[in-house]
Design an enzyme around this catalytic site. Structure first.
Site, PDB file in Angstrom:
ATOM      1  N   HIS A 174       0.872  -1.243   0.053  1.00 53.58           N
ATOM      2  CA  HIS A 174      -0.039   0.018   0.195  1.00 53.58           C
ATOM      3  C   HIS A 174       0.849   1.189   0.065  1.00 53.58           C
ATOM      4  CE1 HIS A 174      -3.329  -2.765   1.125  1.00 53.58           C
ATOM      5  NE2 HIS A 174      -2.273  -3.187   1.929  1.00 53.58           N
ATOM      6  N   GLU A 210      10.540   8.240 -17.518  1.00 49.92           N
ATOM      7  CA  GLU A 210       9.010   8.606 -17.438  1.00 49.92           C
ATOM      8  C   GLU A 210       8.620   8.417 -19.000  1.00 49.92           C
ATOM      9  OE1 GLU A 210       9.244  12.665 -16.117  1.00 49.92           O
ATOM     10  OE2 GLU A 210      10.042  12.222 -14.372  1.00 49.92           O
ATOM     11  N   LYS A 244      17.731  20.878 -11.282  1.00 48.24           N
ATOM     12  CA  LYS A 244      17.045  19.538 -11.395  1.00 48.24           C
ATOM     13  C   LYS A 244      17.847  18.884 -12.235  1.00 48.24           C
ATOM     14  CE  LYS A 244      13.081  19.239 -10.429  1.00 48.24           C
ATOM     15  NZ  LYS A 244      12.101  19.367 -11.031  1.00 48.24           N
ATOM     16  N   SER A 261      16.131  21.473 -16.094  1.00 46.94           N
ATOM     17  CA  SER A 261      14.817  22.150 -16.320  1.00 46.94           C
ATOM     18  C   SER A 261      15.329  23.588 -16.686  1.00 46.94           C
ATOM     19  CB  SER A 261      14.344  22.369 -14.688  1.00 46.94           C
ATOM     20  OG  SER A 261      13.621  23.492 -14.694  1.00 46.94           O
TER      21      SER A 261
END
Ligand code: ARG
Length: 447
Positions: free
Chosen positions: A157, A292, A285, A279
């Site tokens: 979970h 992704e 970043k 970024s």
């Protein structure tokens, strides 16, 4: 303007032509080499049943080899006004050799031509996918062994649950790929059967020697029944897509884990800097864009079997032009999956793991079951031990011994990576790619 293979007296309306040809002139480029190979096998067989002379066969084979070489260099084009790869190859032959070129289509139809091309293309692509899967597998097993003693939290979970390890994490994805490979092999075996000779889907009155073309092309066997051979259009693609989807499922789960664990709030792994992207506004970043994109591309691949099913769904037996549309989603998917596999292999090989995650007290409670089990081993009934540890935790009296002794098969201390590797090896040995490769190079006169 080249004439259609089927045009007789009436010329087709331009808009109808554009609509029916669709993306075929691009999509069929994937199939060009295989269309040529298929024709080489077919005409070799036609000569054996006296539908071509020896001399005609020699001329045609020589020219087909030239066309193959052009396709290999990526220079094969389907000309304006030519419908598809099958028409283009016939056009090139007749342009060069005259009437002999018009003889190659005896006992064939574009229906079995495209069926054959798709199977030849797909089995070659499956080989590349299988090789990429195997490489990723080896990287994962290596990392699992390297980090087998490094613990990490296991979650249920997404709540901290029990001790896990990087040995387990990497090894789990390796074992998942072994199962995926089995699926891929089943798809390969169904793909590796010869549909050539089924013609439009009902065979031919020429005494075609289908066993001969099966051997010439290095197929395992035939799709015997000509009606079934035609029914394989769409079914083969769907089966292979399912195999690709199961690999993609493994990859997208792994990609999500890697993104999550790479986040500062987890800090379990660190992707190599050279594999992250920046970024335009936030100077600090280092984003995991590769994983992704892998996740999204692999999710897209998981939709492929469904897309194919929807296109081919409820078609009765026999050829339909609907099937042409499958090429648009099926053919480019192999490169996409290979790219994802190769990226994952590169990054998983270089990924760094945090060796001290469990030093942080916020993970203390993952040792609760270890403590329950220690008490149970000392003779306290499990339920009583469970309750005691639970109450200790609630009262703030739980301070765990962080040593972990898991010894059963497949657990932290006994990963069974040798067994998993043996399983993978056994599956890999069950592919017989050399048969198709040898046959193709013999046909091309290259061995
Ligand atoms: N482009 C067609 C396809 O992919 C080739 C077969 C055409 N056959 C026909 N009967 N129109 O299905």
């Amino acid at each position: 303007m080249a004439q259609k293979l089927w045009e007789k007296s009436v010329q087709v309306n331009k808009n109808i032509e554009r609509f029916t040809v669709g993306l075929d002139r691009e999509m069929d480029l994937y199939l060009a080499k295989y269309d040529v190979l298929g024709s080489m096998a077919h005409i070799t067989m036609l000569e054996s049943i006296d539908l071509l002379t020896k001399q005609e066969l020699t001329q045609l084979l020589a020219e087909l080899k030239n066309i193959y070489a052009t396709a290999e260099k990526g220079e094969f084009v389907i000309e304006e006004g030519v419908e598809d790869v099958h028409s283009q190859v016939e056009l090139l032959l007749t342009r060069k050799l005259g009437d002999v070129g018009k003889k190659i289509h005896s006992g064939r139809s574009r229906n079995d031509q495209v069926l054959l091309d798709l199977k030849l293309f797909t089995r070659a692509e499956i080989k590349e996918i299988a090789e990429s899967v195997e490489q990723l597998f080896h990287v994962l097993i290596r990392q699992s062994e390297r980090y087998k003693n490094v613990l990490m939290p296991g979650y249920t979970h997404l709540q901290i649950a029990m001790p896990s390890s990087f040995g387990l994490w990497f090894g789990a994805y390796a074992e998942s790929l072994a199962d995926d490979m089995l699926f891929l092999q089943a798809a390969f075996k169904m793909c590796n059967r010869n549909p050539l000779g089924s013609a439009a889907g009902y065979g031919s009155s020429f005494p075609l020697n289908r066993t001969m073309t099966t051997q010439l092309l290095g197929f395992d066997s035939l799709d015997y029944n000509v009606v079934y051979a035609q029914m394989g259009r769409g079914k083969m693609e769907r089966n292979v897509a399912f195999a690709m989807a199961t690999i993609a499922g493994t990859l997208s789960k792994m990609a999500f884990d890697a993104c999550l664990f790479n986040s500062q709030n987890f800090g379990f792994v660190k992707l190599p800097d050279e594999c992250t992207t920046g970024s335009s506004i936030m100077p600090h970043k280092k984003n995991p864009d590769v994983f992704e994109l892998t996740r999204a591309k692999c999710n897209k691949i998981q939709a492929l079997p469904q897309q194919i099913m929807m296109i081919a769904n409820n078609l009765p037996s026999g050829y339909f032009r609907d099937l042409q549309i499958i090429k648009e989603i099926f053919l480019p998917a192999f490169q996409e999956l290979k790219d994802c596999l190769d990226m994952a292999t590169y990054i998983m090989d270089k990924i760094k793991v945090n060796e001290h995650i469990l030093d942080d007290d916020k993970y203390q409670l993952i040792f609760s079951v270890e403590e329950v089990n220690r008490l149970a081993r000392e003779g306290m009934p499990f339920r009583d031990a469970y309750k005691k540890v639970g109450l200790d935790i609630e009262a703030g009296n739980f301070s765990p011994n962080k040593e972990v002794h898991h010894t059963h098969e497949g657990s932290i201390g006994n990963l069974c990576n040798d067994e998993i590797s043996a399983l993978m090896q056994q599956i890999v040995n069950g592919f017989n790619f050399h048969c198709m490769e040898t046959a193709e190079s013999v046909l091309l006169g290259r061995s």
